[in-house]
Write a protein that holds these residues in place. Structure first.
Motif, PDB file in Angstrom:
ATOM      1  N   UNK A 177       0.816  -1.207   0.000  1.00 18.44           N
ATOM      2  CA  UNK A 177       0.000   0.000   0.000  1.00 18.44           C
ATOM      3  C   UNK A 177       0.854   1.263   0.000  1.00 18.44           C
ATOM      4  N   UNK A 178       1.648   1.414   1.027  1.00 14.90           N
ATOM      5  CA  UNK A 178       2.455   2.624   1.133  1.00 14.90           C
ATOM      6  C   UNK A 178       3.887   2.271   1.499  1.00 14.90           C
ATOM      7  N   UNK A 179       4.756   3.214   1.258  1.00 10.91           N
ATOM      8  CA  UNK A 179       6.149   3.011   1.585  1.00 10.91           C
ATOM      9  C   UNK A 179       6.727   4.353   2.002  1.00 10.91           C
ATOM     10  N   UNK A 180       7.612   4.338   2.981  1.00 11.56           N
ATOM     11  CA  UNK A 180       8.275   5.590   3.318  1.00 11.56           C
ATOM     12  C   UNK A 180       9.743   5.356   3.642  1.00 11.56           C
ATOM     13  N   UNK A 181      10.479   6.441   3.554  1.00 10.36           N
ATOM     14  CA  UNK A 181      11.917   6.393   3.759  1.00 10.36           C
ATOM     15  C   UNK A 181      12.203   7.029   5.114  1.00 10.36           C
ATOM     16  N   UNK A 182      13.052   6.377   5.903  1.00  8.25           N
ATOM     17  CA  UNK A 182      13.390   6.901   7.217  1.00  8.25           C
ATOM     18  C   UNK A 182      14.885   7.140   7.308  1.00  8.25           C
ATOM     19  N   UNK A 183      15.250   8.325   7.744  1.00 11.76           N
ATOM     20  CA  UNK A 183      16.662   8.634   7.937  1.00 11.76           C
ATOM     21  C   UNK A 183      16.863   8.851   9.431  1.00 11.76           C
ATOM     22  N   UNK A 204      21.275  11.467  21.288  1.00 10.32           N
ATOM     23  CA  UNK A 204      19.843  11.314  21.042  1.00 10.32           C
ATOM     24  C   UNK A 204      19.628  11.008  19.562  1.00 10.32           C
ATOM     25  N   UNK A 205      18.874   9.959  19.301  1.00 11.02           N
ATOM     26  CA  UNK A 205      18.580   9.601  17.912  1.00 11.02           C
ATOM     27  C   UNK A 205      17.221  10.142  17.531  1.00 11.02           C
ATOM     28  N   UNK A 219      21.775  17.992   5.057  1.00 12.63           N
ATOM     29  CA  UNK A 219      21.504  18.484   6.404  1.00 12.63           C
ATOM     30  C   UNK A 219      22.710  18.264   7.324  1.00 12.63           C
ATOM     31  N   UNK A 220      22.659  18.911   8.485  1.00 14.65           N
ATOM     32  CA  UNK A 220      23.851  18.985   9.327  1.00 14.65           C
ATOM     33  C   UNK A 220      24.110  17.775  10.225  1.00 14.65           C
ATOM     34  N   UNK A 221      23.076  17.048  10.593  1.00 15.77           N
ATOM     35  CA  UNK A 221      23.262  15.997  11.592  1.00 15.77           C
ATOM     36  C   UNK A 221      23.948  14.751  11.040  1.00 15.77           C
ATOM     37  N   UNK A 222      24.649  14.044  11.942  1.00 15.06           N
ATOM     38  CA  UNK A 222      25.314  12.812  11.550  1.00 15.06           C
ATOM     39  C   UNK A 222      24.247  11.742  11.287  1.00 15.06           C
ATOM     40  N   UNK A 223      24.430  10.983  10.224  1.00 16.64           N
ATOM     41  CA  UNK A 223      23.447   9.972   9.863  1.00 16.64           C
ATOM     42  C   UNK A 223      23.814   8.626  10.487  1.00 16.64           C
ATOM     43  N   UNK A 224      22.852   8.029  11.169  1.00 16.97           N
ATOM     44  CA  UNK A 224      23.097   6.726  11.790  1.00 16.97           C
ATOM     45  C   UNK A 224      22.647   5.602  10.855  1.00 16.97           C
TER      46      UNK A 224
END
Lengths: 70, 74
Positions: free
Chosen positions: B8-14, B27-28, B56-61
């Motif tokens: 049905x749906x799909x989303x991307x999470x960073x 903090x994540x 964007x500025x934040x470090x990506x986990x």
């Protein structure tokens, strides 16, 4: 000051679709943002109610300044 | 009984690191981008997420994808 990068696309249906990214890097160049936007259009990862994203309209940085009074 | 999953749906999470809390622990936070096409290839979703993350500025986990589908009893 909270900043948001807004990438505005035009979809095939002619409507504008905005993708917002919080906390953009300082000193982002137009070229860097354009590259990502072109990539988003080329890969067709996102869908909108009015069709695929087909064109770049603009990219802008929105700053929100909140002053706490109490 | 055959049950099919209908996407049905799909989303991307960073997932990003957003500062530290009172105890000094990182903090994540998750930034989600919805309206990802169900048919989009994982590699493309990853590449676009990476591109967005770079702006964007934040470090990506981590980068993840969340798909949701209806279960239909065929």
């Amino acid at each position: 000051m909270a900043k948001t990068l807004e990438m505005v696309f035009r979809s095939e249906g002619g409507k504008e679709v905005t993708l917002s990214i919080a906390d953009p890097k300082e000193n982002l160049t137009l070229a860097e943002v354009t590259t990502v936007m072109e990539d988003i259009i080329a890969k067709q990862v996102f869908e909108s109610k009015t069709g695929d994203l087909s064109q770049i309209v603009e990219a802008r940085i929105n700053s929100k300044d909140t002053a706490v009074l109490v | 009984m055959a049950v099919n999953k209908v996407p049905q749906t799909s989303k991307m999470l960073i997932t990003i690191e957003n500062g530290v809390n009172a105890n000094g622990q990182p903090v994540q936070r998750q930034r989600s981008y919805k309206n990802v096409k169900v048919s989009a290839a994982d590699a493309d979703v990853y590449a676009v997420a990476q591109g967005i993350a770079d702006l964007q500025t934040h470090a990506v986990i981590g980068i993840s994808r969340q798909d949701e589908g209806n279960l239909v009893n065929a």
